[in-house]
Design a protein around this motif. Structure first.
Motif, PDB file in Angstrom:
ATOM      1  N   THR A   1       0.784  -1.318   0.125  1.00 10.78           N
ATOM      2  CA  THR A   1      -0.058   0.000   0.049  1.00 10.78           C
ATOM      3  C   THR A   1       0.782   1.295  -0.101  1.00 10.78           C
ATOM      4  OG1 THR A   1      -0.104  -0.067   2.535  1.00 10.78           O
ATOM      5  CG2 THR A   1      -1.693  -1.119   1.134  1.00 10.78           C
ATOM      6  N   SER A   2       2.060   1.166  -0.179  1.00  9.31           N
ATOM      7  CA  SER A   2       3.042   2.007  -0.099  1.00  9.31           C
ATOM      8  C   SER A   2       2.895   3.156   0.929  1.00  9.31           C
ATOM      9  CB  SER A   2       2.779   3.057  -1.429  1.00  9.31           C
ATOM     10  OG  SER A   2       3.419   2.399  -2.695  1.00  9.31           O
ATOM     11  N   ALA A   3       2.851   2.492   2.366  1.00 12.16           N
ATOM     12  CA  ALA A   3       2.589   3.307   3.385  1.00 12.16           C
ATOM     13  C   ALA A   3       3.769   2.732   4.447  1.00 12.16           C
ATOM     14  CB  ALA A   3       1.018   2.965   3.965  1.00 12.16           C
ATOM     15  N   SER A   4       4.048   3.727   5.351  1.00 10.14           N
ATOM     16  CA  SER A   4       5.044   3.552   6.437  1.00 10.14           C
ATOM     17  C   SER A   4       4.365   2.501   7.439  1.00 10.14           C
ATOM     18  CB  SER A   4       5.285   4.855   7.199  1.00 10.14           C
ATOM     19  OG  SER A   4       4.338   5.389   7.871  1.00 10.14           O
ATOM     20  N   LEU A   5       5.081   1.857   8.148  1.00  8.58           N
ATOM     21  CA  LEU A   5       4.202   0.924   9.010  1.00  8.58           C
ATOM     22  C   LEU A   5       3.567   1.786  10.240  1.00  8.58           C
ATOM     23  CD1 LEU A   5       6.898  -1.827   9.826  1.00  8.58           C
ATOM     24  CD2 LEU A   5       4.806  -2.165   9.138  1.00  8.58           C
ATOM     25  N   SER A   6       4.075   2.927  10.561  1.00  8.11           N
ATOM     26  CA  SER A   6       3.319   3.899  11.574  1.00  8.11           C
ATOM     27  C   SER A   6       1.870   4.023  10.942  1.00  8.11           C
ATOM     28  CB  SER A   6       4.150   4.923  11.854  1.00  8.11           C
ATOM     29  OG  SER A   6       3.523   5.865  12.686  1.00  8.11           O
ATOM     30  N   ARG A   7       1.874   4.634   9.507  1.00 10.61           N
ATOM     31  CA  ARG A   7       0.482   5.017   9.061  1.00 10.61           C
ATOM     32  C   ARG A   7      -0.280   3.824   8.795  1.00 10.61           C
ATOM     33  NH1 ARG A   7      -0.954   6.874   3.133  1.00 10.61           N
ATOM     34  NH2 ARG A   7      -3.106   7.501   3.514  1.00 10.61           N
ATOM     35  N   LEU A   8       0.293   2.882   8.529  1.00 13.16           N
ATOM     36  CA  LEU A   8      -0.571   1.572   8.305  1.00 13.16           C
ATOM     37  C   LEU A   8      -1.297   1.174   9.682  1.00 13.16           C
ATOM     38  CD1 LEU A   8      -1.743  -0.787   6.673  1.00 13.16           C
ATOM     39  CD2 LEU A   8       0.598  -1.996   7.141  1.00 13.16           C
ATOM     40  N   SER A   9      -0.337   1.214  10.590  1.00 15.17           N
ATOM     41  CA  SER A   9      -0.807   0.735  12.060  1.00 15.17           C
ATOM     42  C   SER A   9      -1.900   1.436  12.597  1.00 15.17           C
ATOM     43  CB  SER A   9       0.567   0.590  13.101  1.00 15.17           C
ATOM     44  OG  SER A   9       0.108  -0.016  14.448  1.00 15.17           O
ATOM     45  N   HIS A  10      -1.739   2.991  12.353  1.00  9.28           N
ATOM     46  CA  HIS A  10      -2.965   3.695  12.917  1.00  9.28           C
ATOM     47  C   HIS A  10      -4.314   3.269  12.023  1.00  9.28           C
ATOM     48  CE1 HIS A  10      -4.642   7.568  14.331  1.00  9.28           C
ATOM     49  NE2 HIS A  10      -4.997   7.636  13.027  1.00  9.28           N
ATOM     50  N   VAL A  11      -4.021   3.236  10.705  1.00 11.40           N
ATOM     51  CA  VAL A  11      -5.206   3.050   9.835  1.00 11.40           C
ATOM     52  C   VAL A  11      -5.829   1.489  10.386  1.00 11.40           C
ATOM     53  CG1 VAL A  11      -6.213   2.402   7.561  1.00 11.40           C
ATOM     54  CG2 VAL A  11      -4.667   4.659   8.084  1.00 11.40           C
ATOM     55  N   VAL A  12      -4.986   0.371  10.369  1.00 13.60           N
ATOM     56  CA  VAL A  12      -5.303  -0.849  10.788  1.00 13.60           C
ATOM     57  C   VAL A  12      -6.094  -0.787  12.283  1.00 13.60           C
ATOM     58  CG1 VAL A  12      -4.650  -3.011  11.486  1.00 13.60           C
ATOM     59  CG2 VAL A  12      -3.734  -2.100   9.349  1.00 13.60           C
ATOM     60  N   GLY A  13      -5.486   0.209  13.196  1.00 14.52           N
ATOM     61  CA  GLY A  13      -6.217   0.199  14.428  1.00 14.52           C
ATOM     62  C   GLY A  13      -7.661   0.764  14.207  1.00 14.52           C
ATOM     63  N   ARG A  14      -7.960   1.637  13.422  1.00 16.70           N
ATOM     64  CA  ARG A  14      -9.274   2.279  13.111  1.00 16.70           C
ATOM     65  C   ARG A  14     -10.184   1.228  12.526  1.00 16.70           C
ATOM     66  NH1 ARG A  14      -6.989   7.032  10.652  1.00 16.70           N
ATOM     67  NH2 ARG A  14      -7.864   6.128   8.727  1.00 16.70           N
ATOM     68  N   LEU A  15      -9.487   0.346  11.627  1.00 15.64           N
ATOM     69  CA  LEU A  15     -10.236  -0.591  10.858  1.00 15.64           C
ATOM     70  C   LEU A  15     -10.694  -1.844  11.931  1.00 15.64           C
ATOM     71  CD1 LEU A  15      -8.653  -0.568   7.440  1.00 15.64           C
ATOM     72  CD2 LEU A  15     -10.781   0.361   7.980  1.00 15.64           C
ATOM     73  N   GLU A  16      -9.763  -2.110  12.699  1.00 20.36           N
ATOM     74  CA  GLU A  16      -9.999  -3.099  14.010  1.00 20.36           C
ATOM     75  C   GLU A  16     -11.379  -2.630  14.766  1.00 20.36           C
ATOM     76  OE1 GLU A  16      -6.552  -5.756  15.752  1.00 20.36           O
ATOM     77  OE2 GLU A  16      -6.194  -3.487  15.741  1.00 20.36           O
ATOM     78  N   VAL A  17     -11.325  -1.508  15.211  1.00 23.89           N
ATOM     79  CA  VAL A  17     -12.179  -0.776  15.930  1.00 23.89           C
ATOM     80  C   VAL A  17     -13.664  -0.805  15.376  1.00 23.89           C
ATOM     81  CG1 VAL A  17     -13.306   1.313  16.843  1.00 23.89           C
ATOM     82  CG2 VAL A  17     -10.857   0.692  17.300  1.00 23.89           C
ATOM     83  N   ARG A  18     -13.490  -0.910  13.936  1.00 28.41           N
ATOM     84  CA  ARG A  18     -14.802  -0.915  13.092  1.00 28.41           C
ATOM     85  C   ARG A  18     -14.911  -2.289  12.815  1.00 28.41           C
ATOM     86  NH1 ARG A  18     -14.407   3.057   8.301  1.00 28.41           N
ATOM     87  NH2 ARG A  18     -16.318   2.038   7.641  1.00 28.41           N
TER      88      ARG A  18
END
Length: 186
Positions: free
Chosen positions: A93-110
């Motif tokens: 996804t051409s993302a940093s691990l930090s950015r990805l982790s933040h977004v994955v956290g939001r998707l986990e909550v959902r």
């Protein structure tokens, strides 16, 4: 991108030359863009900036996802068992691990995906698309494809598509070469 005036040198050139002389890299003269190169660069800059913004706005309006969230879910939906290591997902996804982790956290909550640690040494984690996440990405995909067609594909001739593919491949290869050069130097 261009000289400040015809024949005048860039005002920061002296400072850059001084800094360059202190570094190990040889000093080279700036290769300014020609009119045609500048026009091509500006046209592609508009694509790089406006296309993701348009795709993001439409995805949020139609599917209540950001474009990046959609890309994360989409990549996972195409993987065996809908699972991928976080580091591989970041690359895809051409993302940093930090950015990805933040977004994955939001998707986990959902409830759209889950994370799990991989047994063994190190901090290895996988992301797994849930059934709810799969349903969301399947529902969002037709709108995404419609937007890609509307904003990019349908306005091009077949020869333009072939050129766009060659250009994208060449640019990606240059970026990847630059990334490996940086990785090698660290």
């Amino acid at each position: 991108m261009a000289k400040t005036t015809a024949g005048a040198k860039d005002p920061s050139a002296a400072a850059n030359a001084s800094a360059a002389s202190r570094s190990a890299a040889p000093v080279t003269e700036t290769r300014w863009l020609s009119r045609d190169e500048l026009a091509a660069w500006l046209a592609n800059s508009a694509i790089m900036i406006s296309l993701p913004a348009a795709l993001d706005a439409r995805m949020q309006r139609e599917a209540h996802l950001t474009f990046f969230e959609y890309m994360v879910l989409s990549v996972l939906s195409e993987e065996p068992e809908r699972t991928l290591r976080m580091s591989d997902l970041a690359t895809r996804t051409s993302a940093s691990l930090s950015r990805l982790s933040h977004v994955v956290g939001r998707l986990e909550v959902r409830g759209l995906l889950e994370r799990a640690r991989i047994p063994g040494a190190g901090r290895r984690t996988v992301a797994k698309l849930t059934e709810a996440g799969y349903q969301v990405v399947v529902a969002a995909a037709p709108g995404h494809v419609a937007a890609v067609r509307e904003y990019l594909i349908d306005g091009l001739e077949p020869r333009d598509l072939a050129a766009l593919r060659r250009i994208g491949t060449a640019v990606n290869a240059a970026i990847n070469r630059g990334s490996s050069d940086m990785d090698d130097s660290t």
